[in-house]
Design a protein around this motif. Structure first.
Motif, PDB file in Angstrom:
ATOM      1  N   VAL A  41       0.849  -1.189   0.000  1.00  0.00           N
ATOM      2  CA  VAL A  41       0.000   0.000   0.000  1.00  0.00           C
ATOM      3  C   VAL A  41       0.886   1.242   0.000  1.00  0.00           C
ATOM      4  CG1 VAL A  41      -1.822   1.267   1.198  1.00  0.00           C
ATOM      5  CG2 VAL A  41      -1.787  -1.238   1.268  1.00  0.00           C
ATOM      6  N   SER A  42       0.669   2.118  -0.961  1.00  0.00           N
ATOM      7  CA  SER A  42       1.484   3.321  -1.086  1.00  0.00           C
ATOM      8  C   SER A  42       1.116   4.344  -0.018  1.00  0.00           C
ATOM      9  CB  SER A  42       1.296   3.953  -2.473  1.00  0.00           C
ATOM     10  OG  SER A  42       1.608   3.032  -3.500  1.00  0.00           O
ATOM     11  N   VAL A  43       2.048   5.215   0.289  1.00  0.00           N
ATOM     12  CA  VAL A  43       1.799   6.304   1.235  1.00  0.00           C
ATOM     13  C   VAL A  43       0.676   7.187   0.692  1.00  0.00           C
ATOM     14  CG1 VAL A  43       2.767   8.358   2.346  1.00  0.00           C
ATOM     15  CG2 VAL A  43       4.171   6.292   2.070  1.00  0.00           C
ATOM     16  N   GLY A  44      -0.320   7.459   1.498  1.00  0.00           N
ATOM     17  CA  GLY A  44      -1.442   8.291   1.086  1.00  0.00           C
ATOM     18  C   GLY A  44      -2.551   7.536   0.378  1.00  0.00           C
ATOM     19  N   GLU A  45      -2.361   6.249   0.068  1.00  0.00           N
ATOM     20  CA  GLU A  45      -3.391   5.457  -0.598  1.00  0.00           C
ATOM     21  C   GLU A  45      -4.479   5.059   0.396  1.00  0.00           C
ATOM     22  OE1 GLU A  45      -3.844   1.224  -3.083  1.00  0.00           O
ATOM     23  OE2 GLU A  45      -1.874   1.907  -2.386  1.00  0.00           O
ATOM     24  N   GLU A  46      -5.729   5.167  -0.020  1.00  0.00           N
ATOM     25  CA  GLU A  46      -6.839   4.806   0.862  1.00  0.00           C
ATOM     26  C   GLU A  46      -6.856   3.307   1.117  1.00  0.00           C
ATOM     27  OE1 GLU A  46     -11.702   5.284   1.215  1.00  0.00           O
ATOM     28  OE2 GLU A  46     -10.732   5.383  -0.749  1.00  0.00           O
ATOM     29  N   ILE A  47      -7.097   2.929   2.371  1.00  0.00           N
ATOM     30  CA  ILE A  47      -7.265   1.530   2.727  1.00  0.00           C
ATOM     31  C   ILE A  47      -8.697   1.124   2.408  1.00  0.00           C
ATOM     32  CG2 ILE A  47      -7.211  -0.165   4.590  1.00  0.00           C
ATOM     33  CD1 ILE A  47      -4.480   0.943   3.897  1.00  0.00           C
ATOM     34  N   THR A  48      -8.871   0.047   1.659  1.00  0.00           N
ATOM     35  CA  THR A  48     -10.203  -0.446   1.320  1.00  0.00           C
ATOM     36  C   THR A  48     -10.279  -1.945   1.565  1.00  0.00           C
ATOM     37  OG1 THR A  48      -9.582  -0.780  -1.009  1.00  0.00           O
ATOM     38  CG2 THR A  48     -10.623   1.331  -0.433  1.00  0.00           C
ATOM     39  N   ILE A  49     -11.472  -2.397   1.906  1.00  0.00           N
ATOM     40  CA  ILE A  49     -11.735  -3.814   2.073  1.00  0.00           C
ATOM     41  C   ILE A  49     -12.935  -4.181   1.205  1.00  0.00           C
ATOM     42  CG2 ILE A  49     -10.810  -3.915   4.418  1.00  0.00           C
ATOM     43  CD1 ILE A  49     -13.673  -3.795   5.463  1.00  0.00           C
ATOM     44  N   SER A  50     -13.228  -5.451   1.128  1.00  0.00           N
ATOM     45  CA  SER A  50     -14.385  -5.911   0.363  1.00  0.00           C
ATOM     46  C   SER A  50     -15.457  -6.368   1.340  1.00  0.00           C
ATOM     47  CB  SER A  50     -13.990  -7.052  -0.577  1.00  0.00           C
ATOM     48  OG  SER A  50     -15.094  -7.462  -1.358  1.00  0.00           O
ATOM     49  N   TYR A  51     -16.600  -5.697   1.306  1.00  0.00           N
ATOM     50  CA  TYR A  51     -17.704  -6.069   2.186  1.00  0.00           C
ATOM     51  C   TYR A  51     -18.326  -7.379   1.707  1.00  0.00           C
ATOM     52  CZ  TYR A  51     -17.787  -1.293   4.157  1.00  0.00           C
ATOM     53  OH  TYR A  51     -17.482  -0.111   4.790  1.00  0.00           O
ATOM     54  N   GLY A  52     -19.058  -8.027   2.597  1.00  0.00           N
ATOM     55  CA  GLY A  52     -19.777  -9.239   2.220  1.00  0.00           C
ATOM     56  C   GLY A  52     -18.849 -10.409   1.987  1.00  0.00           C
ATOM     57  N   THR A  53     -19.142 -11.202   0.968  1.00  0.00           N
ATOM     58  CA  THR A  53     -18.360 -12.405   0.689  1.00  0.00           C
ATOM     59  C   THR A  53     -17.077 -12.101  -0.056  1.00  0.00           C
ATOM     60  OG1 THR A  53     -19.421 -12.823  -1.448  1.00  0.00           O
ATOM     61  CG2 THR A  53     -20.497 -13.722   0.513  1.00  0.00           C
ATOM     62  N   GLY A  54     -16.951 -10.883  -0.581  1.00  0.00           N
ATOM     63  CA  GLY A  54     -15.796 -10.542  -1.401  1.00  0.00           C
ATOM     64  C   GLY A  54     -16.064 -10.728  -2.879  1.00  0.00           C
ATOM     65  N   ALA A  55     -17.224 -11.285  -3.205  1.00  0.00           N
ATOM     66  CA  ALA A  55     -17.581 -11.484  -4.610  1.00  0.00           C
ATOM     67  C   ALA A  55     -19.053 -11.163  -4.833  1.00  0.00           C
ATOM     68  CB  ALA A  55     -17.277 -12.915  -5.039  1.00  0.00           C
ATOM     69  N   ASP A  56     -19.548 -10.156  -4.126  1.00  0.00           N
ATOM     70  CA  ASP A  56     -20.965  -9.810  -4.202  1.00  0.00           C
ATOM     71  C   ASP A  56     -21.252  -8.886  -5.380  1.00  0.00           C
ATOM     72  OD1 ASP A  56     -21.609 -11.287  -1.987  1.00  0.00           O
ATOM     73  OD2 ASP A  56     -21.440  -9.600  -0.594  1.00  0.00           O
ATOM     74  N   SER A  57     -22.386  -9.096  -6.015  1.00  0.00           N
ATOM     75  CA  SER A  57     -22.844  -8.200  -7.069  1.00  0.00           C
ATOM     76  C   SER A  57     -23.357  -6.913  -6.439  1.00  0.00           C
ATOM     77  CB  SER A  57     -23.955  -8.854  -7.884  1.00  0.00           C
ATOM     78  OG  SER A  57     -25.135  -8.974  -7.087  1.00  0.00           O
ATOM     79  N   SER A  58     -23.606  -5.909  -7.271  1.00  0.00           N
ATOM     80  CA  SER A  58     -24.159  -4.651  -6.770  1.00  0.00           C
ATOM     81  C   SER A  58     -25.554  -4.850  -6.180  1.00  0.00           C
ATOM     82  CB  SER A  58     -24.205  -3.610  -7.896  1.00  0.00           C
ATOM     83  OG  SER A  58     -22.897  -3.259  -8.310  1.00  0.00           O
ATOM     84  N   ILE A  59     -26.296  -5.819  -6.707  1.00  0.00           N
ATOM     85  CA  ILE A  59     -27.613  -6.125  -6.154  1.00  0.00           C
ATOM     86  C   ILE A  59     -27.476  -6.602  -4.714  1.00  0.00           C
ATOM     87  CG2 ILE A  59     -29.593  -7.683  -6.321  1.00  0.00           C
ATOM     88  CD1 ILE A  59     -29.249  -7.664  -9.337  1.00  0.00           C
ATOM     89  N   GLU A  60     -26.518  -7.488  -4.466  1.00  0.00           N
ATOM     90  CA  GLU A  60     -26.322  -8.018  -3.121  1.00  0.00           C
ATOM     91  C   GLU A  60     -25.795  -6.947  -2.170  1.00  0.00           C
ATOM     92  OE1 GLU A  60     -25.212 -12.644  -4.093  1.00  0.00           O
ATOM     93  OE2 GLU A  60     -23.831 -11.078  -4.750  1.00  0.00           O
ATOM     94  N   LEU A  61     -24.898  -6.090  -2.661  1.00  0.00           N
ATOM     95  CA  LEU A  61     -24.374  -5.022  -1.815  1.00  0.00           C
ATOM     96  C   LEU A  61     -25.453  -4.014  -1.449  1.00  0.00           C
ATOM     97  CD1 LEU A  61     -20.927  -4.429  -3.570  1.00  0.00           C
ATOM     98  CD2 LEU A  61     -21.296  -5.409  -1.297  1.00  0.00           C
ATOM     99  N   LEU A  62     -26.327  -3.710  -2.411  1.00  0.00           N
ATOM    100  CA  LEU A  62     -27.429  -2.793  -2.121  1.00  0.00           C
ATOM    101  C   LEU A  62     -28.390  -3.423  -1.119  1.00  0.00           C
ATOM    102  CD1 LEU A  62     -28.987  -0.174  -2.649  1.00  0.00           C
ATOM    103  CD2 LEU A  62     -30.072  -1.298  -4.607  1.00  0.00           C
ATOM    104  N   LEU A  63     -28.671  -4.705  -1.285  1.00  0.00           N
ATOM    105  CA  LEU A  63     -29.598  -5.408  -0.397  1.00  0.00           C
ATOM    106  C   LEU A  63     -29.070  -5.474   1.026  1.00  0.00           C
ATOM    107  CD1 LEU A  63     -32.102  -7.209   0.120  1.00  0.00           C
ATOM    108  CD2 LEU A  63     -30.713  -9.155  -0.609  1.00  0.00           C
ATOM    109  N   HIS A  64     -27.785  -5.806   1.174  1.00  0.00           N
ATOM    110  CA  HIS A  64     -27.228  -6.049   2.506  1.00  0.00           C
ATOM    111  C   HIS A  64     -26.635  -4.803   3.165  1.00  0.00           C
ATOM    112  CE1 HIS A  64     -27.897 -10.319   2.270  1.00  0.00           C
ATOM    113  NE2 HIS A  64     -27.219 -10.406   1.152  1.00  0.00           N
ATOM    114  N   TYR A  65     -26.074  -3.892   2.342  1.00  0.00           N
ATOM    115  CA  TYR A  65     -25.351  -2.760   2.926  1.00  0.00           C
ATOM    116  C   TYR A  65     -25.895  -1.399   2.515  1.00  0.00           C
ATOM    117  CZ  TYR A  65     -22.060  -6.414   4.160  1.00  0.00           C
ATOM    118  OH  TYR A  65     -21.497  -7.558   4.666  1.00  0.00           O
TER     119      TYR A  65
END
Length: 220
Positions: A118-142
């Protein structure tokens, strides 16, 4: 809809307000996370953690998850943003160092661990849910739509092969075009948060459909 019916049945059985129970269920669902455990976890029940309203959990429910995955509520974790395409970290449960809490139970630790440099100043991000969720699933759950999501194209591919009828496979099936939705999103002033979410969702689905069709036509 199946979850809604189960929540309503539970509310009636337990004599609690159905709307309050629905809100509580969504509140927990939208803030729960799949967490990788270094050791000691044998079950994964995140998708069904809030759906066990007196019913036996599906015996195959944990088949979709790694044996070392657990669903947890983690305070402040939602301060870390989601990325569907290139997350650079993940939440892990680190094994206990042998310390005990006041109740005599062993203590485990949660850590956000980088999965690549991770570079200096780069935003830390993670993957919510199973890590392979569609936008439909992300909208439904989160309750949000990612800016881009590689798994939406895979969703179209899988659904088409399985001959599922829940998705629209031709842009003519929509009442508006992709260009019209993008124009509305960019041109509307004072648009509500709800309408913005709807437009973002429509745009994401239509972009994924367009990319999927291009892939189908190219034979890739």
């Amino acid at each position: 809809m199946d979850r809604k019916r189960r929540v309503e049945a539970l509310a009636e059985r337990e004599g609690v307000d159905a709307e309050e129970l629905k809100f509580a269920t969504w509140l927990v669902e939208s803030r729960s996370m799949n967490v990788l455990a270094e050791e000691g976890f044998d079950e994964a029940e995140c998708d069904d953690a809030n759906e066990d309203e007196g019913e036996e959990a599906d015996a195959d429910a944990d088949a979709d998850f790694l044996p070392s995955t657990r669903c947890l509520l983690v305070p402040l974790l939602d301060m870390v943003n989601h990325s569907s395409d290139e997350p650079n970290a993940e939440l892990q449960v680190l094994s206990s160092d042998g310390a005990d809490d006041n109740n005599g139970d062993s203590t485990d630790y949660l850590a956000i661990v980088a999965t690549r440099p991770v570079s200096v100043g780069e935003e830390i991000t993670i993957s919510y849910g199973t890590g392979a969720d569609s936008s439909i699933e992300l909208l439904l759950h989160y309750g949000f739509i990612p800016f881009s999501n590689q798994y939406d194209v895979e969703m179209y591919d899988f659904s088409y092969e399985e001959e599922e009828e829940d998705l629209i496979y031709d842009e003519e099936g929509f009442e508006t075009s992709l260009a019209e939705d993008e124009k509305m999103l960019m041109g509307e002033l004072g648009i509500s948060e709800r309408d913005t979410t709807i437009l973002n969702f429509r745009i994401q689905m239509k972009r994924a459909l367009k990319e999927w069709k291009e892939t189908q036509e190219s034979g890739v």
